[in-house]
Design an enzyme around this catalytic site. Structure first.
Site, PDB file in Angstrom:
ATOM      1  N   CYS A   1       0.488   4.458  11.888  1.00 18.29           N
ATOM      2  CA  CYS A   1       0.183   3.435  12.890  1.00 18.29           C
ATOM      3  C   CYS A   1       0.319   3.961  14.308  1.00 18.29           C
ATOM      4  O   CYS A   1      -0.157   3.334  15.259  1.00 18.29           O
ATOM      5  CB  CYS A   1       1.098   2.228  12.705  1.00 18.29           C
TER       6      CYS A   1
ATOM      7  N   HIS B   1       0.797  -1.223   0.000  1.00 13.90           N
ATOM      8  CA  HIS B   1       0.000   0.000   0.000  1.00 13.90           C
ATOM      9  C   HIS B   1       0.833   1.280   0.000  1.00 13.90           C
ATOM     10  O   HIS B   1       0.286   2.368  -0.005  1.00 13.90           O
ATOM     11  CB  HIS B   1      -1.002   0.004   1.161  1.00 13.90           C
TER      12      HIS B   1
END
Length: 377
Positions: free
Chosen positions: A320, A198
């Site tokens: 994240c 990604h």
């Protein structure tokens, strides 16, 4: 105008990636471990994808393991190699992605010694810093190729030479490097690398760990014979096929895209920095797509929220860890104070970014920052 400047967090799947996936989400839905024709077609697609990844990277197909993404690949590399190392020691850089930092902590709890190579004020982990950390016995050294927050490109060649001299396995997280660096050259310097789909216009949920032949590696997941018995679980055929194609395209267009993106990034920075003299640019020897700026008066989440309301999407570092209120560990490793490390903003550009978008984003940053400073007086 809405402007997306968070390509370092994730990229939109390109048309080719989506088209490559579709057959395996429809009529070619078979399990690649099944022995009938449906399974054989899926298995053949995975084999072709593995061969394409190997060809793109200049490695053997047997050295490519498909994963669910970069975090899994990082964990597997750190814990899987450390578990087999006769030295039971790991050296990581202070600016690694949290996936590597957390995996190293788990390795430490499992009995491995963990050393940390420091970064300098420009965001570079030198071979000398690695050498100092290698005063402890270590069988594995992990230094990322391109930092995901600052974009700083690390001196892999010098670190690789040191690792070979010391007999240590050299692993590099290349998740942010796939669209910027020549991965064949990188793989020639490293014993293991991690990649994620990604970040290169492929879908989320797929990546790869490359481990050179002869490097000891423990299995990651029990429960099946997939990935040569090293990672159990039914393979994500659609994602794997799309990832392989996207990686090949990213490497083929690497130089052209990098030139274009650098022009946009530099124009954005010039406009912002000339209008806002107190703003600081962070890092040197940077990848072309990343601009990390520190806004001392009021940066970080406050500025990001204003920008979002104005249609500009950016971030304060790794996606994240975006929900964490902690200051950036990367900026702290570069010698910044906690206050400074909370005021950084990362703008990351991609192949779809236009000049109009880059300049609009710069104007919006200037307006929002001046507004925030005015409100505080």
């Amino acid at each position: 105008m809405n402007v997306y400047l968070d390509y370092a967090a994730t990229t939109p799947p390109d048309k080719e990636s989506v088209e490559e996936m579709l057959p395996f989400l429809g009529e070619m839905f078979g399990n690649p471990d099944s022995l009938h024709s449906y399974g054989r077609k899926a298995a053949y697609a995975v084999t072709c994808a593995r061969d394409l990844v190997a060809q793109t990277l200049g490695v053997k197909a047997s050295e490519v393991y498909f994963t669910s993404g970069g975090t899994e690949a990082d964990n597997w590399a750190i814990r899987g190699i450390a578990a087999k190392s006769p030295y039971r020691g790991v050296v990581i850089s202070a600016i690694e992605h949290h996936a590597v930092l957390s995996a190293a902590e788990l390795a430490r709890k499992a009995g491995a010694n963990v050393g940390v190579a420091k970064a300098d004020g420009d965001g570079i982990v030198t071979a000398q810093a690695v050498k100092e950390a290698l005063k402890m016995p270590a069988g594995l050294v992990a230094v990322m190729a391109v930092n995901n927050e600052t974009g700083c490109i690390q001196p892999l060649e010098e670190i690789s030479a040191l690792c070979r001299e010391r007999g240590a396995v050299f692993f590099s997280d290349c998740v942010q490097a796939a669209g910027t660096l020549d991965l064949k050259q990188v793989c020639s310097l490293c014993d293991a690398v991690s990649l994620s789909g990604h970040k290169i216009y492929a879908p989320k949920g797929v990546g790869a760990l490359v481990v050179k032949r002869g490097v000891p590696l423990s299995p990651l997941i029990a429960g099946g014979e997939q990935e040569r018995g090293m990672r159990g679980g039914t393979l994500n055929v659609a994602g794997i096929v799309s990832f392989a194609g996207a990686l090949a395209r990213a490497q083929k267009a690497r130089e052209e895209n990098s030139r274009k993106i650098k022009v946009l990034r530099d124009a954005f920075e010039e406009k912002v920095l000339s209008a806002l003299p107190d703003v600081r640019r962070d890092g040197k020897n940077r990848a072309p797509g990343i601009s990390h700026l520190t806004f001392p008066a009021k940066g970080g989440e406050t500025l990001l929220a204003r920008l979002d309301l104005m249609g500009v999407a950016a971030s304060n570092g790794a996606a994240c860890s975006a929900q964490s209120a902690k200051p950036s560990h990367v900026l702290l490793a570069m010698g910044r104070t906690e206050d400074e490390a909370e005021k950084g903003v990362r703008f990351s550009f991609g192949k779809n970014t236009t000049e109009e978008e880059a300049l609009y984003a710069a104007e919006t940053v200037i307006t929002c920052y001046r507004t925030i400073k005015g409100e505080e007086r």
